[in-house]
Design a protein around this motif. Structure first.
Motif, PDB file in Angstrom:
ATOM      1  N   VAL A  72       0.856  -1.188   0.000  1.00  0.00           N
ATOM      2  CA  VAL A  72       0.000   0.000   0.000  1.00  0.00           C
ATOM      3  C   VAL A  72       0.893   1.239   0.000  1.00  0.00           C
ATOM      4  CG1 VAL A  72      -2.081   1.039   0.983  1.00  0.00           C
ATOM      5  CG2 VAL A  72      -1.464  -1.278   1.637  1.00  0.00           C
ATOM      6  N   PHE A  74       0.703   5.377   0.504  1.00  0.00           N
ATOM      7  CA  PHE A  74      -0.122   6.484   0.995  1.00  0.00           C
ATOM      8  C   PHE A  74       0.543   7.805   0.626  1.00  0.00           C
ATOM      9  CE2 PHE A  74      -3.001   4.294   4.005  1.00  0.00           C
ATOM     10  CZ  PHE A  74      -2.365   3.075   4.144  1.00  0.00           C
ATOM     11  N   ASN A 114      -3.600   7.198  -3.580  1.00  0.00           N
ATOM     12  CA  ASN A 114      -2.681   6.147  -4.005  1.00  0.00           C
ATOM     13  C   ASN A 114      -1.846   6.644  -5.194  1.00  0.00           C
ATOM     14  OD1 ASN A 114      -4.279   5.895  -6.291  1.00  0.00           O
ATOM     15  ND2 ASN A 114      -5.342   4.057  -5.564  1.00  0.00           N
ATOM     16  N   ILE A 120      -7.970   7.400  -1.080  1.00  0.00           N
ATOM     17  CA  ILE A 120      -8.067   6.240  -0.180  1.00  0.00           C
ATOM     18  C   ILE A 120      -8.767   6.745   1.075  1.00  0.00           C
ATOM     19  CG2 ILE A 120      -6.721   4.659   1.272  1.00  0.00           C
ATOM     20  CD1 ILE A 120      -4.334   5.060  -0.564  1.00  0.00           C
TER      21      ILE A 120
END
Ligand code: ZN
Length: 202
Positions: A72, A74, A114, A120
């Motif tokens: 992931v 961020f 993202n 997100i």
């Protein structure tokens, strides 16, 4: 070449600037950061830990390069809600070998973007919540050792000093520029809000 910088490299106390541009340089650096993180057996890495004073971090809670679906990214993250509080063990790739109990929110709601520029908005629990809070702290120039109780801080003091003297020795040997030079470089990158193209950064 990116590398994970140890405490007290000045990038770790730098308040990172928002990412203004998603470009190929950013995508390339994110890939490099995942590779560095896996090599160091970490689950998370903030941009300023590799000398980029910009607001993004990466996570893969599995720490397994064979599970890219758990990666992931961020960009410009913000914690918009925190719930309750819980103690748990943390380490940090900028403090090799140092672990301690840290109090964190049990659950957080985080908003970010993202790498595709899509928003997100997630609620994170447990290790995911802890990792997000740890990495977001980095972006504000805060470190997990700042959050230890005085007793626990005392317990890790010797280890912190060893890591610190290791960095200063490497710096004296020319492996890192002076603090003043590092701060000048960080300021130049932060002012652009973008990851420099390879070759532009020192
Ligand atoms: Zn860390």
């Amino acid at each position: 070449m990116l590398r994970i910088v140890p405490y007290p490299h000045p990038a770790l106390r730098y308040e990172s600037r928002p990412i203004a541009t998603i470009n190929d340089a950013l995508r390339a650096r994110v890939r490099e950061m995942f590779d560095l993180m896996y090599a160091a057996k970490g689950i998370g890495l903030a941009a300023n830990q590799v000398g980029l004073p910009l607001r993004f971090f990466i996570l893969n809670l599995s720490a397994d390069p064979g599970k890219p679906e758990e990666e992931v990214v961020f960009l410009n993250p913000e914690i918009v809600k925190r719930h309750a509080s819980i103690e748990g063990e943390e380490g940090c790739l900028s403090f090799p070998g140092l672990y301690s109990q840290v109090q964190r929110a049990r659950k957080v709601r985080v908003q970010a973007f993202n790498l595709e520029g899509q928003p997100i908005d997630i609620e994170a629990h447990d290790l995911f919540s802890r990792a997000i809070q740890h990495e977001l702290d980095h972006l504000d120039g805060n470190l997990f050792i700042d959050r230890l109780t005085p007793d626990l801080r005392d317990k890790v003091e010797t280890k912190v000093r060893t890591i610190e003297s290791g960095f200063r020795k490497a710096q004296a040997a020319g492996e890192y520029p002076s603090d003043a030079e590092i701060l000048r470089e960080l300021g130049a990158i932060a002012a652009t809000g973008a990851v420099p193209s390879v070759g532009e950064a020192s």
